[in-house]
Design a protein around this motif. Structure first.
Motif, PDB file in Angstrom:
ATOM      1  N   UNK A  26       0.815  -1.212   0.000  1.00 58.05           N
ATOM      2  CA  UNK A  26       0.000   0.000   0.000  1.00 58.05           C
ATOM      3  C   UNK A  26       0.850   1.264   0.000  1.00 58.05           C
ATOM      4  N   UNK A  27       2.168   1.107  -0.184  1.00 59.88           N
ATOM      5  CA  UNK A  27       3.074   2.255  -0.153  1.00 59.88           C
ATOM      6  C   UNK A  27       3.840   2.359  -1.462  1.00 59.88           C
ATOM      7  N   UNK A  28       4.165   3.576  -1.846  1.00 55.45           N
ATOM      8  CA  UNK A  28       4.987   3.764  -3.038  1.00 55.45           C
ATOM      9  C   UNK A  28       6.430   3.406  -2.708  1.00 55.45           C
ATOM     10  N   UNK A  29       7.203   3.086  -3.733  1.00 53.11           N
ATOM     11  CA  UNK A  29       8.608   2.727  -3.526  1.00 53.11           C
ATOM     12  C   UNK A  29       9.376   3.893  -2.910  1.00 53.11           C
ATOM     13  N   UNK A  30       9.048   5.112  -3.326  1.00 52.99           N
ATOM     14  CA  UNK A  30       9.753   6.290  -2.815  1.00 52.99           C
ATOM     15  C   UNK A  30       9.532   6.465  -1.319  1.00 52.99           C
ATOM     16  N   UNK A  31       8.277   6.341  -0.887  1.00 53.00           N
ATOM     17  CA  UNK A  31       7.959   6.501   0.534  1.00 53.00           C
ATOM     18  C   UNK A  31       8.614   5.396   1.357  1.00 53.00           C
ATOM     19  N   UNK A  32       8.574   4.163   0.836  1.00 49.91           N
ATOM     20  CA  UNK A  32       9.175   3.039   1.554  1.00 49.91           C
ATOM     21  C   UNK A  32      10.675   3.234   1.724  1.00 49.91           C
ATOM     22  N   UNK A 121      -2.349   7.437  -5.558  1.00 46.97           N
ATOM     23  CA  UNK A 121      -1.385   7.125  -4.494  1.00 46.97           C
ATOM     24  C   UNK A 121      -1.290   8.342  -3.588  1.00 46.97           C
ATOM     25  N   UNK A 122      -2.335   8.546  -2.785  1.00 44.90           N
ATOM     26  CA  UNK A 122      -2.461   9.764  -1.990  1.00 44.90           C
ATOM     27  C   UNK A 122      -2.738   9.450  -0.526  1.00 44.90           C
ATOM     28  N   UNK A 123      -2.350  10.371   0.320  1.00 40.39           N
ATOM     29  CA  UNK A 123      -2.724  10.293   1.718  1.00 40.39           C
ATOM     30  C   UNK A 123      -4.069  10.973   1.906  1.00 40.39           C
ATOM     31  N   UNK A 124      -4.539  11.046   3.156  1.00 43.05           N
ATOM     32  CA  UNK A 124      -5.850  11.634   3.432  1.00 43.05           C
ATOM     33  C   UNK A 124      -5.917  13.096   2.988  1.00 43.05           C
ATOM     34  N   UNK A 125      -4.863  13.864   3.248  1.00 39.41           N
ATOM     35  CA  UNK A 125      -4.856  15.281   2.893  1.00 39.41           C
ATOM     36  C   UNK A 125      -4.889  15.475   1.385  1.00 39.41           C
ATOM     37  N   UNK A 126      -4.066  14.718   0.665  1.00 36.98           N
ATOM     38  CA  UNK A 126      -4.040  14.823  -0.788  1.00 36.98           C
ATOM     39  C   UNK A 126      -5.345  14.377  -1.414  1.00 36.98           C
ATOM     40  N   UNK A 127      -5.941  13.320  -0.845  1.00 37.27           N
ATOM     41  CA  UNK A 127      -7.217  12.823  -1.352  1.00 37.27           C
ATOM     42  C   UNK A 127      -8.311  13.872  -1.195  1.00 37.27           C
ATOM     43  N   UNK A 138     -16.269  12.751  -7.269  1.00 32.60           N
ATOM     44  CA  UNK A 138     -16.908  12.522  -5.974  1.00 32.60           C
ATOM     45  C   UNK A 138     -18.271  11.861  -6.138  1.00 32.60           C
ATOM     46  N   UNK A 139     -18.998  12.268  -7.176  1.00 31.27           N
ATOM     47  CA  UNK A 139     -20.322  11.699  -7.428  1.00 31.27           C
ATOM     48  C   UNK A 139     -20.224  10.259  -7.918  1.00 31.27           C
ATOM     49  N   UNK A 140     -19.228   9.992  -8.764  1.00 28.92           N
ATOM     50  CA  UNK A 140     -19.080   8.658  -9.344  1.00 28.92           C
ATOM     51  C   UNK A 140     -18.478   7.659  -8.359  1.00 28.92           C
ATOM     52  N   UNK A 141     -17.683   8.150  -7.405  1.00 35.30           N
ATOM     53  CA  UNK A 141     -16.987   7.261  -6.461  1.00 35.30           C
ATOM     54  C   UNK A 141     -17.223   7.718  -5.023  1.00 35.30           C
ATOM     55  N   UNK A 142     -18.377   7.419  -4.458  1.00 33.77           N
ATOM     56  CA  UNK A 142     -18.674   7.853  -3.088  1.00 33.77           C
ATOM     57  C   UNK A 142     -17.705   7.295  -2.054  1.00 33.77           C
ATOM     58  N   UNK A 143     -17.067   6.146  -2.375  1.00 36.17           N
ATOM     59  CA  UNK A 143     -16.116   5.573  -1.420  1.00 36.17           C
ATOM     60  C   UNK A 143     -14.901   6.481  -1.238  1.00 36.17           C
ATOM     61  N   UNK A 144     -14.566   7.257  -2.284  1.00 34.18           N
ATOM     62  CA  UNK A 144     -13.461   8.202  -2.151  1.00 34.18           C
ATOM     63  C   UNK A 144     -13.837   9.338  -1.209  1.00 34.18           C
ATOM     64  N   UNK A 145     -15.099   9.727  -1.236  1.00 38.56           N
ATOM     65  CA  UNK A 145     -15.570  10.763  -0.308  1.00 38.56           C
ATOM     66  C   UNK A 145     -15.461  10.274   1.133  1.00 38.56           C
ATOM     67  N   UNK A 146     -15.754   8.994   1.335  1.00 41.77           N
ATOM     68  CA  UNK A 146     -15.627   8.428   2.678  1.00 41.77           C
ATOM     69  C   UNK A 146     -14.171   8.416   3.117  1.00 41.77           C
ATOM     70  N   UNK A 147     -13.281   8.096   2.170  1.00 41.46           N
ATOM     71  CA  UNK A 147     -11.850   8.095   2.491  1.00 41.46           C
ATOM     72  C   UNK A 147     -11.387   9.500   2.861  1.00 41.46           C
ATOM     73  N   UNK A 148     -11.976  10.501   2.208  1.00 38.19           N
ATOM     74  CA  UNK A 148     -11.604  11.891   2.487  1.00 38.19           C
ATOM     75  C   UNK A 148     -12.037  12.336   3.876  1.00 38.19           C
ATOM     76  N   UNK A 149     -13.011  11.649   4.443  1.00 38.72           N
ATOM     77  CA  UNK A 149     -13.499  12.048   5.762  1.00 38.72           C
ATOM     78  C   UNK A 149     -12.545  11.616   6.873  1.00 38.72           C
ATOM     79  N   UNK A 150     -11.568  10.778   6.535  1.00 41.72           N
ATOM     80  CA  UNK A 150     -10.595  10.328   7.529  1.00 41.72           C
ATOM     81  C   UNK A 150      -9.615  11.451   7.828  1.00 41.72           C
ATOM     82  N   UNK A 152      -6.942  10.989   9.893  1.00 34.45           N
ATOM     83  CA  UNK A 152      -5.688  10.450  10.404  1.00 34.45           C
ATOM     84  C   UNK A 152      -5.330   9.183   9.646  1.00 34.45           C
ATOM     85  N   UNK A 153      -4.138   8.695   9.901  1.00 36.00           N
ATOM     86  CA  UNK A 153      -3.712   7.442   9.309  1.00 36.00           C
ATOM     87  C   UNK A 153      -4.311   6.281  10.090  1.00 36.00           C
ATOM     88  N   UNK A 154      -4.199   5.083   9.544  1.00 38.82           N
ATOM     89  CA  UNK A 154      -4.809   3.912  10.163  1.00 38.82           C
ATOM     90  C   UNK A 154      -3.951   3.399  11.311  1.00 38.82           C
TER      91      UNK A 154
END
Length: 204
Positions: A26-32, A121-127, A138-150, A152-154
């Motif tokens: 779940x991480x990019x090579x650069x971040x890892x 490949x975004x964090x909560x802030x970027x999303x 946002x209309x086509x992918x409501x699950x992304x809107x839910x992800x945006x409501x987070x 903090x990290x998991x």
């Protein structure tokens, strides 16, 4: 990419779980690589590695990788670019274009059309920023809107009160590779050992 299954399972994955609270997939090579460099490789006495003394990870690893991908696979790498919005076709629900700010051109807004697919490949802030500027997405992918409501990290932090003293090799350590964790990882801190000189303050 040159890593054995054992190395990933016993070192890389647990380190990333503790440092970034995410599994490697779940991480990019650069971040890892950034995390492994600062969290693990900096401890020269603890790891048998070659220490990078000059320049940065971006210069020594990311840039050569990008050049190789460009040369061998005709990849178009656009550095210093930030996605502003993603346009989606109302009928097909497929991405049609991406609007982005080109940092190399002073922040000039540009558009990338005829897009086949987009990987977020975004964090909560970027999303939040991307979805907030993309009403059709946002209309086509409501699950992304839910992800945006987070906000903090998991990760979960909790204090567990034990009814007896538990002797451990170290007062703090990484825990992982237990089936019950379902791929998660963590770090434990035995406060009664770390603060043994003032247990009254610790226990209240």
């Amino acid at each position: 990419a040159g890593l054995s299954d054992r190395l990933v399972k016993e070192f890389v994955a647990p380190t990333l779980q503790v440092g970034l609270f995410k599994p490697p997939n779940e991480l990019s090579a650069a971040v890892a690589m950034e995390l492994l460099y600062f969290y693990a490789l900096a401890h020269q006495t603890a790891f048998d590695v070659r220490w990078i003394k000059k320049r940065s990870i971006a210069e020594l690893l990311i840039a050569p990788l990008a050049e190789r991908l460009i040369e061998r696979h005709n990849l178009d790498v656009r550095a210093k670019c930030f996605v502003r919005s993603i346009d989606v076709d109302d009928a097909t629900k497929k991405v049609t274009s991406i609007t982005y700010a080109d940092g190399a051109a002073g922040g000039e807004e540009k558009c990338l059309e005829n897009v086949d697919a987009v990987v977020l490949a975004l964090g909560a802030k970027g999303m939040k920023a991307v979805v907030g500027g993309s009403p059709k997405l946002a209309k086509a992918c409501p699950e992304l809107c839910k992800a945006c409501s987070l906000n903090a990290i998991d990760v979960l932090a909790c204090r567990i009160w034990l009814d007896k003293y538990v002797d451990t090799l170290e007062p703090a350590n990484v825990l992982s590779r237990f089936e019950g964790l379902l791929g998660a990882g963590g770090t434990f801190f035995m406060l009664d050992q770390l603060q043994k000189d003032d247990e009254q303050l610790l226990w209240g």
